[in-house]
Each structure stands twice: as C-alpha cells, then as structure tokens.
Design an enzyme around this catalytic site. Structure first.
Site, PDB file in Angstrom:
ATOM      1  N   LYS A 185     -72.849   9.896  56.829  1.00 47.00           N
ATOM      2  CA  LYS A 185     -72.543  10.118  58.247  1.00 47.00           C
ATOM      3  C   LYS A 185     -72.250  11.592  58.435  1.00 47.00           C
ATOM      4  O   LYS A 185     -71.843  12.270  57.491  1.00 47.00           O
ATOM      5  CB  LYS A 185     -71.298   9.309  58.652  1.00 47.00           C
ATOM      6  CG  LYS A 185     -71.204   9.019  60.124  1.00 47.00           C
ATOM      7  CD  LYS A 185     -72.126   7.882  60.477  1.00 47.00           C
ATOM      8  CE  LYS A 185     -71.982   7.401  61.882  1.00 47.00           C
ATOM      9  NZ  LYS A 185     -72.585   6.062  62.006  1.00 47.00           N
TER      10      LYS A 185
HETATM   11  N1  GLU Z   1     -75.739   5.722  63.879  1.00 49.66           N
HETATM   12  C1  GLU Z   1     -76.329   4.419  63.706  1.00 49.66           C
HETATM   13  C2  GLU Z   1     -75.416   3.518  62.910  1.00 49.66           C
HETATM   14  O1  GLU Z   1     -74.220   3.694  62.895  1.00 49.66           O
HETATM   15  C3  GLU Z   1     -77.741   4.510  63.157  1.00 49.66           C
HETATM   16  C4  GLU Z   1     -77.880   5.142  61.806  1.00 49.66           C
HETATM   17  C5  GLU Z   1     -79.325   5.389  61.394  1.00 49.66           C
HETATM   18  O2  GLU Z   1     -80.217   5.014  62.134  1.00 49.66           O
HETATM   19  O3  GLU Z   1     -79.511   5.987  60.333  1.00 49.66           O
HETATM   20  O4  GLU Z   1     -75.836   2.551  62.333  1.00 49.66           O
END
Ligand code: GLU
Length: 423
Positions: free
Chosen positions: A113
């Site tokens: 993240k």
């Molecule tokens: N931000 C989204 C999540 O928390 C998508 C992450 C992604 O597509 O890599 O799952």
C-alpha cells in the site's frame, strides 16, 4: 536486551488492529511461530519527502509512503491513497490486508500500500499531477511490473494512475503499462476496472442474502460513503431490486424510506460533487447511519467506524465491508454475538484488485478482453472465494472473517514454509 517492539514506528490504532486479527487467526490455526512472526511485520517500507511547487509559487513538502508487506506469492499489489490522515502504521496495516486479500482470491501477489499525506480536495489538478509524479519518482526503485504494482485507492483515480505510468515509463525509456493498474483504457487499462470493487461488494451481498434467506423480498440497504465503492455498490444493489434507503458522504446523509433512485442520485453527485442538496428524500445526521433499521449495511468510507462504543446499535443482518478495516476487532465480537453476518473487506471489496490483476495480465500479454469476459471472470473468482469462506465458516463454526483470514493466511504460510527462510 532487545526491545519488546523492535518495529514500534508502525504502531498506530489500525496497525495494532491488523496485527491483532493476524494473532487471533494464527492461534486458531496453530500457525508456525516463525511464519507468524515474519507475517506480523511488513517486508519493506519507504518514507519519502515529496516537494512540489504549489500554484501560488510556494514550495511545500508532503510526506509519502510505500509499504510492501509480503512478496511470497509474487509481486506486491495495492493502492495509493491521497488523504490527510495517512500514516506509516495505517499504510502498513492496509498493506497487510492486501496480502490476505490477494491470497484469499488466489491471485499471484503479495500485499502493498502507499499513500501521500495531503488534502487532495483543496489541491488543483496541476498540483495533484506534480504530487503524483514526484511521489512516483521517489518510490521508483521499489515499483515495477515484476516487483510492486500500485493502483487507485481513496482520493486517487485513473488520471493519477496515467501520470504514474507516464512518469515510470519516462525513466525506463519505453511504455510500461503493467507498472500500475486502474489506468484509463486508452493507456492500457482494462474495461470494467472502475466498477469492479462495487460490483464485487454487490455480488457478495447477493450471495449472502441467498444463504441467509431473510424474510423479505426487497431487502433494505444503508451505505456509508458515496465515492467509487459506495456509489457503484448502490448502483448494482439498486439494479438487483434491493431498496437503498440511505447513503451518506462527508457532507451529510440522505434518507428515503421508499428507496433512493440511485442512477438519478449518481447524476446529481456528478454535477454537484456531493449528495448534499439532493431534492428528494430527507436529510439525516450521517453519524447515525449505522443504527438505521435496514437489512444490509455497507461501510464504504473510512477505517474504524464500527467500534466497541457503537456496535450494539447495529440492527442490520448483514454488514459488507466495502472499505478496508471499518470494523474494529472488539466491534467484530459484538456483531458476532448479535448473530450479524459480516462479509470481511478482504472478500467483500476484493473485486478491485481482482480486476487489477486482469489488467496487469492483459498488459503483460498485450491482448485485451471484452467487458463481458472481465465481468464473468470477476464473478467466477468472487463466487469461488465467497463459497470457500462461507463453507469454512460453517464447518469450523467461526466467523466469516476468521474463515477468510484462515484461507488467506494459510496459503501465504504454506508458500513461506516451502520456500524456507533465506539465508
Ligand atoms: N485499493 C484497492 C484495494 O484496497 C485496490 C488495490 C489494487 O487494485 O491493487 O483493494
């Protein structure tokens, strides 16, 4: 003497919560102690200063992060958020949840993240572009299609993903669409990505309703948050004949006993930027959303909103976590005692990363799919994960969250044991 918490810089409320969930599942599944200890901490974390020139000529430094929790099953994957509350511990918790989410859905990824601490609503588009590009430059050594693949999250969107792709590609010397997902289709994005998370949440709600057999033909829904996840979830639940009676956003709450006309509300929000001022229905205090007398609650905004203090107010029979981490572990216990079926975020909101995975696969093979193919493959993976979680929770008499974590953590643990500990 070694200190008790060697990595205490991660400690904040959300990180403690993510670690506690892991500790509980480790105990329940008798997880190998070494693997457990390794999984409690992110593998690599980067904290960067992101200086940009604001439109008024003043130079300002923002703080950015990228945390890779795990890369056992493949490159790490996870979004980037622009938000004023972003902190290292929160990003680390979100990275850990991405590991379990990818593993539960059987994607060949670990979790990561990123985030930049800022007030995106107060920034111009050109300031956001400079911020996204400079942040990308600062984390460049960490990302890449084989290493770590960012995506959208809170207050980031496909435009920002295009700038990330462009910045990275300029450094490498040729177009590298697979470095980031959630891009516009014109630069290597996939059909169906924008709607994927909400579609997945709605699908999980539908599957849960099917299992729980509520005594109503038109279940009612309240949704917290009307951004990408909340609005698309509302759209699909409305399309499936459920009655969305309440939605909230940062400006307030909208309630309509007869059911909100979601397509009309979405058109209004596109024009006015908020549900505030919508001419139909009545307003209500957005704080009270979770106490509404509805069948389904969808928290689709921030973490830590259903807590030990307010969980007893929940009347719904199903809570689907559209957001990451909206229910604290203490609140989880209260909801479980009340017999409420909680669809954990690592399952409910996994549609986004599933379609991100499809986007990455299409970018790598330079062959693109139709929207029908994307959606049918999405439902295939979501349905399978839902059934795995549901069946395991029934068989072991544990909550769906515990069952989902057992599957997610279990796959990573098995791979870790097989790969061993280097050196
Ligand atoms: N931000 C989204 C999540 O928390 C998508 C992450 C992604 O597509 O890599 O799952």
């Amino acid at each position: 003497m070694m200190s008790q918490h060697p990595l205490k810089e991660f400690y904040n409320e959300t990180f403690v919560m993510a670690q506690r969930q892991l500790d509980e599942v480790a105990k329940a599944m008798n997880l190998d102690a070494g693997v457990h200890e390794r999984l409690r901490w992110p593998r690599k974390s980067l904290l960067v200063s992101v200086p940009i020139k604001l439109d008024n000529g003043v130079v300002k430094v923002f703080t950015g992060y990228r945390v890779q929790h795990d890369q056992t099953l493949g490159p790490s994957k996870g979004g980037i958020r622009f938000h004023h509350d972003v902190q290292l511990g929160e990003v680390a918790a979100l990275a850990m949840w991405m590991t379990w989410k990818c593993s539960l859905l059987n994607l060949p990824y670990g979790g990561a993240k990123g985030g930049v601490c800022c007030f995106p609503e107060e920034m111009s588009e050109s300031e956001l572009e400079r911020l996204a590009r400079r942040y990308t430059t600062e984390i460049l050594s960490m990302i890449g299609p084989e290493k770590d693949i960012p995506a959208p999250d809170m207050y980031t969107n496909e435009k920002i993903m295009a700038w990330i792709m462009d910045t990275y590609s300029n450094f490498i010397g040729y177009a590298v669409p697979g470095v980031v997902t959630g891009k516009p289709v014109a630069v290597g994005g996939t059909l169906g990505r924008t709607e994927a998370t909400g579609r997945g949440v709605a699908r999980c709600v539908e599957l849960a309703l099917d299992r729980l057999k509520l005594a109503t033909d038109t279940p009612t829904v309240a949704i917290q948050g009307f951004g990408n996840v909340g609005s698309i979830t509302a759209k699909y639940l409305h399309q499936k004949g459920l009655k969305v009676v309440a939605v909230t956003d940062v400006h307030g709450g909208l309630y309509d006993k007869g059911g909100i006309d979601i397509p009309r509300l979405m058109a209004y929000v596109r024009e006015h930027g908020s549900v505030e001022g919508y001419p139909l229905g009545e307003t209500f205090d957005a704080q009270e959303w979770l106490a509404l007398d509805v069948d389904v609650l969808v928290p689709a905004a921030l973490a830590n909103v259903i807590t030990a203090e307010n969980a007893h107010l929940v009347k719904a029979k199903i809570v689907a976590e559209g957001a990451n981490g909206p229910i604290t572990p203490d609140a989880d216990k209260i909801l479980e005692e009340k017999g409420i079926f909680v669809i954990p975020g690592i399952l409910a909101n996994a549609g986004g990363v599933v379609v991100s995975y499809f986007e990455w696969v299409q970018d790598i093979q330079h062959l693109f799919w139709t929207e029908e193919e994307v959606v049918s493959k999405l439902y295939h993976l979501m349905d399978k994960a839902f059934v795995d979680v549901y069946d395991r929770s029934v068989a072991l008499k544990v909550s769906p969250r515990m069952a989902a974590m057992m599957i997610g953590v279990g796959r990573v643990a098995e791979a870790k044991l097989l790969r061993g500990l280097y050196p």
